[in-house]
Design a protein around this motif. Structure first.
Motif, PDB file in Angstrom:
ATOM      1  N   GLN A  20       0.898  -1.159   0.000  1.00 49.34           N
ATOM      2  CA  GLN A  20       0.000   0.000   0.000  1.00 49.34           C
ATOM      3  C   GLN A  20       0.939   1.212   0.000  1.00 49.34           C
ATOM      4  OE1 GLN A  20      -1.559   0.874   3.906  1.00 49.34           O
ATOM      5  NE2 GLN A  20      -3.525   1.533   3.082  1.00 49.34           N
ATOM      6  N   VAL A  48      -5.582   6.993   3.881  1.00 49.40           N
ATOM      7  CA  VAL A  48      -5.598   6.549   5.274  1.00 49.40           C
ATOM      8  C   VAL A  48      -4.472   7.269   6.004  1.00 49.40           C
ATOM      9  CG1 VAL A  48      -5.811   4.507   6.729  1.00 49.40           C
ATOM     10  CG2 VAL A  48      -6.072   4.292   4.274  1.00 49.40           C
ATOM     11  N   LYS A  50      -2.057   6.996   9.169  1.00 46.73           N
ATOM     12  CA  LYS A  50      -1.608   5.934  10.079  1.00 46.73           C
ATOM     13  C   LYS A  50      -0.505   6.422  11.009  1.00 46.73           C
ATOM     14  CE  LYS A  50      -1.810   1.796   8.191  1.00 46.73           C
ATOM     15  NZ  LYS A  50      -1.361   0.604   7.423  1.00 46.73           N
ATOM     16  N   GLY A  57      -1.712  -2.740  16.813  1.00 47.66           N
ATOM     17  CA  GLY A  57      -3.031  -2.476  17.382  1.00 47.66           C
ATOM     18  C   GLY A  57      -3.456  -1.022  17.242  1.00 47.66           C
ATOM     19  N   ARG A  58      -2.827  -0.295  16.307  1.00 50.89           N
ATOM     20  CA  ARG A  58      -3.101   1.138  16.174  1.00 50.89           C
ATOM     21  C   ARG A  58      -4.522   1.407  15.697  1.00 50.89           C
ATOM     22  NH1 ARG A  58       1.234   2.007  11.913  1.00 50.89           N
ATOM     23  NH2 ARG A  58       0.340  -0.023  11.428  1.00 50.89           N
ATOM     24  N   GLY A  59      -5.019   0.506  14.825  1.00 46.60           N
ATOM     25  CA  GLY A  59      -6.357   0.694  14.271  1.00 46.60           C
ATOM     26  C   GLY A  59      -7.418   0.752  15.363  1.00 46.60           C
ATOM     27  N   GLU A 111      -2.324   5.369   0.493  1.00 52.64           N
ATOM     28  CA  GLU A 111      -3.429   5.289  -0.470  1.00 52.64           C
ATOM     29  C   GLU A 111      -4.515   4.367   0.087  1.00 52.64           C
ATOM     30  OE1 GLU A 111      -2.561   3.063  -4.041  1.00 52.64           O
ATOM     31  OE2 GLU A 111      -1.078   1.837  -3.020  1.00 52.64           O
ATOM     32  N   ASP A 112      -5.752   4.654  -0.214  1.00 51.94           N
ATOM     33  CA  ASP A 112      -6.845   3.776   0.196  1.00 51.94           C
ATOM     34  C   ASP A 112      -6.850   2.575  -0.734  1.00 51.94           C
ATOM     35  OD1 ASP A 112      -9.175   2.589   1.065  1.00 51.94           O
ATOM     36  OD2 ASP A 112     -10.468   3.916  -0.101  1.00 51.94           O
ATOM     37  N   VAL A 113      -6.663   1.389  -0.161  1.00 46.46           N
ATOM     38  CA  VAL A 113      -6.631   0.185  -0.997  1.00 46.46           C
ATOM     39  C   VAL A 113      -7.871  -0.693  -0.804  1.00 46.46           C
ATOM     40  CG1 VAL A 113      -4.135   0.028  -1.332  1.00 46.46           C
ATOM     41  CG2 VAL A 113      -5.151  -0.859   0.777  1.00 46.46           C
ATOM     42  N   TYR A 114      -8.816  -0.185   0.012  1.00 48.43           N
ATOM     43  CA  TYR A 114     -10.027  -0.961   0.259  1.00 48.43           C
ATOM     44  C   TYR A 114     -11.185  -0.445  -0.597  1.00 48.43           C
ATOM     45  CZ  TYR A 114      -7.891  -3.130   4.419  1.00 48.43           C
ATOM     46  OH  TYR A 114      -7.087  -3.836   5.271  1.00 48.43           O
ATOM     47  N   GLU A 123      -8.846  -9.561   3.730  1.00 45.15           N
ATOM     48  CA  GLU A 123      -7.661  -9.419   4.585  1.00 45.15           C
ATOM     49  C   GLU A 123      -7.109 -10.783   4.963  1.00 45.15           C
ATOM     50  OE1 GLU A 123      -9.101  -7.044   7.915  1.00 45.15           O
ATOM     51  OE2 GLU A 123      -8.255  -5.244   7.010  1.00 45.15           O
ATOM     52  N   ASN A 215       0.210  -7.914   8.405  1.00 41.06           N
ATOM     53  CA  ASN A 215      -1.163  -8.133   8.862  1.00 41.06           C
ATOM     54  C   ASN A 215      -1.931  -6.821   8.840  1.00 41.06           C
ATOM     55  OD1 ASN A 215      -3.417  -9.350   9.892  1.00 41.06           O
ATOM     56  ND2 ASN A 215      -2.760  -9.212  12.014  1.00 41.06           N
ATOM     57  N   PRO A 216      -2.794  -6.592   7.876  1.00 41.96           N
ATOM     58  CA  PRO A 216      -3.217  -7.552   6.854  1.00 41.96           C
ATOM     59  C   PRO A 216      -2.379  -7.504   5.581  1.00 41.96           C
ATOM     60  CG  PRO A 216      -4.629  -5.611   6.824  1.00 41.96           C
ATOM     61  CD  PRO A 216      -3.634  -5.385   7.911  1.00 41.96           C
ATOM     62  N   VAL A 228      -0.526  -4.229   3.520  1.00 44.45           N
ATOM     63  CA  VAL A 228      -1.153  -3.022   4.068  1.00 44.45           C
ATOM     64  C   VAL A 228      -0.390  -2.561   5.315  1.00 44.45           C
ATOM     65  CG1 VAL A 228      -3.249  -2.159   5.197  1.00 44.45           C
ATOM     66  CG2 VAL A 228      -3.421  -3.549   3.127  1.00 44.45           C
ATOM     67  N   ASP A 229       0.222  -3.506   6.017  1.00 41.14           N
ATOM     68  CA  ASP A 229       0.962  -3.188   7.237  1.00 41.14           C
ATOM     69  C   ASP A 229       2.299  -3.931   7.168  1.00 41.14           C
ATOM     70  OD1 ASP A 229       1.626  -2.275   9.734  1.00 41.14           O
ATOM     71  OD2 ASP A 229       0.097  -3.420  10.833  1.00 41.14           O
TER      72      ASP A 229
HETATM   73  P1  GDP Z   1      -2.503  -1.965  13.199  1.00 42.29           P
HETATM   74  O1  GDP Z   1      -3.875  -1.807  13.762  1.00 42.29           O
HETATM   75  O2  GDP Z   1      -1.471  -1.259  14.027  1.00 42.29           O
HETATM   76  O3  GDP Z   1      -2.136  -3.383  12.947  1.00 42.29           O
HETATM   77  O4  GDP Z   1      -2.492  -1.166  11.785  1.00 42.29           O
HETATM   78  P2  GDP Z   1      -2.829  -1.668  10.296  1.00 42.29           P
HETATM   79  O5  GDP Z   1      -1.841  -1.076   9.378  1.00 42.29           O
HETATM   80  O6  GDP Z   1      -2.950  -3.148  10.243  1.00 42.29           O
HETATM   81  O7  GDP Z   1      -4.228  -0.983   9.993  1.00 42.29           O
HETATM   82  C1  GDP Z   1      -5.352  -1.230  10.797  1.00 42.29           C
HETATM   83  C2  GDP Z   1      -6.604  -1.364   9.958  1.00 42.29           C
HETATM   84  O8  GDP Z   1      -6.844  -0.180   9.216  1.00 42.29           O
HETATM   85  C3  GDP Z   1      -6.570  -2.458   8.907  1.00 42.29           C
HETATM   86  O9  GDP Z   1      -6.820  -3.731   9.446  1.00 42.29           O
HETATM   87  C4  GDP Z   1      -7.686  -1.998   7.988  1.00 42.29           C
HETATM   88  O10 GDP Z   1      -8.923  -2.481   8.468  1.00 42.29           O
HETATM   89  C5  GDP Z   1      -7.629  -0.482   8.101  1.00 42.29           C
HETATM   90  N1  GDP Z   1      -7.035   0.054   6.870  1.00 42.29           N
HETATM   91  C6  GDP Z   1      -5.722   0.070   6.537  1.00 42.29           C
HETATM   92  N2  GDP Z   1      -5.544   0.564   5.300  1.00 42.29           N
HETATM   93  C7  GDP Z   1      -6.791   0.873   4.831  1.00 42.29           C
HETATM   94  C8  GDP Z   1      -7.273   1.432   3.604  1.00 42.29           C
HETATM   95  O11 GDP Z   1      -6.535   1.710   2.659  1.00 42.29           O
HETATM   96  N3  GDP Z   1      -8.625   1.626   3.508  1.00 42.29           N
HETATM   97  C9  GDP Z   1      -9.471   1.311   4.488  1.00 42.29           C
HETATM   98  N4  GDP Z   1     -10.775   1.538   4.317  1.00 42.29           N
HETATM   99  N5  GDP Z   1      -9.056   0.775   5.657  1.00 42.29           N
HETATM  100  C10 GDP Z   1      -7.725   0.563   5.822  1.00 42.29           C
END
Ligand code: GDP
Ligand code: MN
Length: 406
Positions: A20, A48, A50, A57-59, A111-114, A123, A215-216, A228-229
């Protein structure tokens, strides 16, 4: 050594692992600039934001004193500015940071990849790490992405596929296909996953990593596989041959006392107890911590000053231990093998004088070469330092000090 997500992704990209895409930013203005650039490049409307901290666990994590999550979707450039303002300079608490949280200094604008498309994005989870019992690397993959892998392992272990890699021959093509098959992929996504796993494994081996956790891993709605991470841990002992990776170290993410210790070539780990200890050799340090516990105290730290302890290292060690406000006594336990006890004793006395009055009692146990001479130097110094030769004697003195605290 841990690195940030954006740095991990830089490594992956260099090895041809699709990621991503994103741009790191340290201010709301830079975040907005980055968002505009990404929107123009990706053709997507959203980005997004971040938080970049050394914890997962930031999400689901939350900024102290606000509703702001550590990862958030921004549907406009103004939202990018607002979210970044909420994040930078503030404390993010996730289940991995502990209740004290971590300060966010940078954000990754990604970038938004979802995005919606021909099918639902999916995922998944992939990690590579060293399996010590089998003495080889293992690739772990699961269809249950976005969740904590520990949870999956506990409740639905059958949903994790594992592929062990023979170090002599490396990852074989059939193994990459087994992983892709195990993830239930077919067609273009299957082929893309084989490429993904192959490139990921090469990146892991080449960088002397000890863990990659993606993950993911996402199958986008148009069947591309991307990271994505990226949680990356590099082997400290191999960093000397990766100066570009060594430069990724972020001291702001580490405990300040541990940073000071490593600058002085000391092996220091801060703990929660009240008895500071300074020891030469990791094994002796562990045994000394046991002795402290048996005497009724709790070790305040692990500190290995190494085989060549001298006045300078002892002084650095003292200063670090004394910066911990919980320390109520210090036990120095040195075995004079390579280093002579009289030299350590002189070092302790010199360090004591250089620091000035040390507010807590010190017990110094010196054993080995010139132990008696060392004890005499301590006893004759006129300082508030008690010497001991036998470990039992030292433990008893620690016990007396601890009793006097109660
Ligand atoms: P973590 O919580 O620290 O593991 O951070 P992550 O990088 O795994 O991001 C957490 C969550 O953010 C992911 O599981 C996705 O559900 C959401 N996310 C990440 N990238 C995108 C994106 O491009 N679009 C959308 N809609 N959600 C995203
Ligand atoms: Mn994640």
């Amino acid at each position: 050594m841990n690195i940030h997500e954006y740095q991990g992704k830089e490594i992956l990209k260099k090895y041809g692992v699709r990621i991503q895409e994103g741009i790191v930013a340290e201010s709301p203005e830079k975040a907005v600039e980055a968002a505009k650039l990404l929107i123009a490049q990706s053709g997507q409307k959203w980005v997004v934001v971040k938080s970049q901290i050394h914890a997962g666990g930031r999400g689901k994590g939350q900024i102290v004193g606000s509703e702001q999550r550590g990862v958030a979707l921004a549907k406009s450039v103004d939202a990018v500015r607002d979210i970044t303002k909420n994040l930078i300079g503030n404390i993010l608490v996730t289940h991995q940071t502990g209740p004290e949280g971590k300060r966010v200094n940078k954000v990754l604008i990604a970038e938004d990849v979802y995005y919606p498309g021909v099918s639902e994005p999916k995922e998944m989870y992939i990690s590579i790490l060293l399996d010590r019992t089998k003495a080889c690397n293992v690739i772990m993959a699961s269809t249950e992405g976005g969740m904590d892998i520990e949870e999956v392992a506990e409740h639905t272990p059958e949903k994790i596929v594992k592929e062990w890699i023979d170090p002599a021959v490396g990852l074989q093509p059939f193994q990459a296909r087994k992983v892709a098959f195990g993830l239930g992929l077919e067609g273009e996504a299957f082929k893309d996953m084989v490429k993904f796993v192959t490139a990921l494994y090469k990146a892991y081996v080449d960088t002397d990593a000890s863990m990659f956790e993606i993950n993911p891993v996402l199958k986008t709605s148009d069947n591309k596989i991307l990271a994505v991470d990226a949680k990356v841990n590099l082997d400290d002992n191999a960093l000397y041959r990766h100066l570009d990776l060594k430069a990724m170290r972020d001291l702001a993410e580490e405990d300040p006392l541990e940073v000071e210790a490593s600058a002085n070539d000391l092996n220091y780990v801060k703990l929660d107890g009240n008895v500071g200890c300074m020891v030469n050799g990791a094994g002796l340090a562990m045994a000394t911590m046991d002795i402290i516990k048996l005497s009724g105290g709790e070790p305040a730290n692990f500190l290995d000053v190494g085989g060549g302890a001298n006045a300078k290292t002892v002084e650095a060690g003292f200063r670090i231990i004394l910066k911990d406000p919980n320390v109520k006594a210090i036990l120095i336990n040195i075995f004079g093998g390579i280093v002579r006890c009289d030299r350590v004793a002189t070092g302790v006395v010199e360090a004591y004088k250089a620091i000035g009055d040390i507010p807590v009692p010190i017990i110094v146990r010196l054993q080995g070469t010139n132990a008696a001479e060392g004890a005499k130097i301590i006893d004759d110094s006129g300082l508030k330092v008690q010497s001991a030769v036998e470990l039992k004697e030292a433990a008893e003195k620690v016990r007396q000090v601890i009793l006097s605290l109660k």
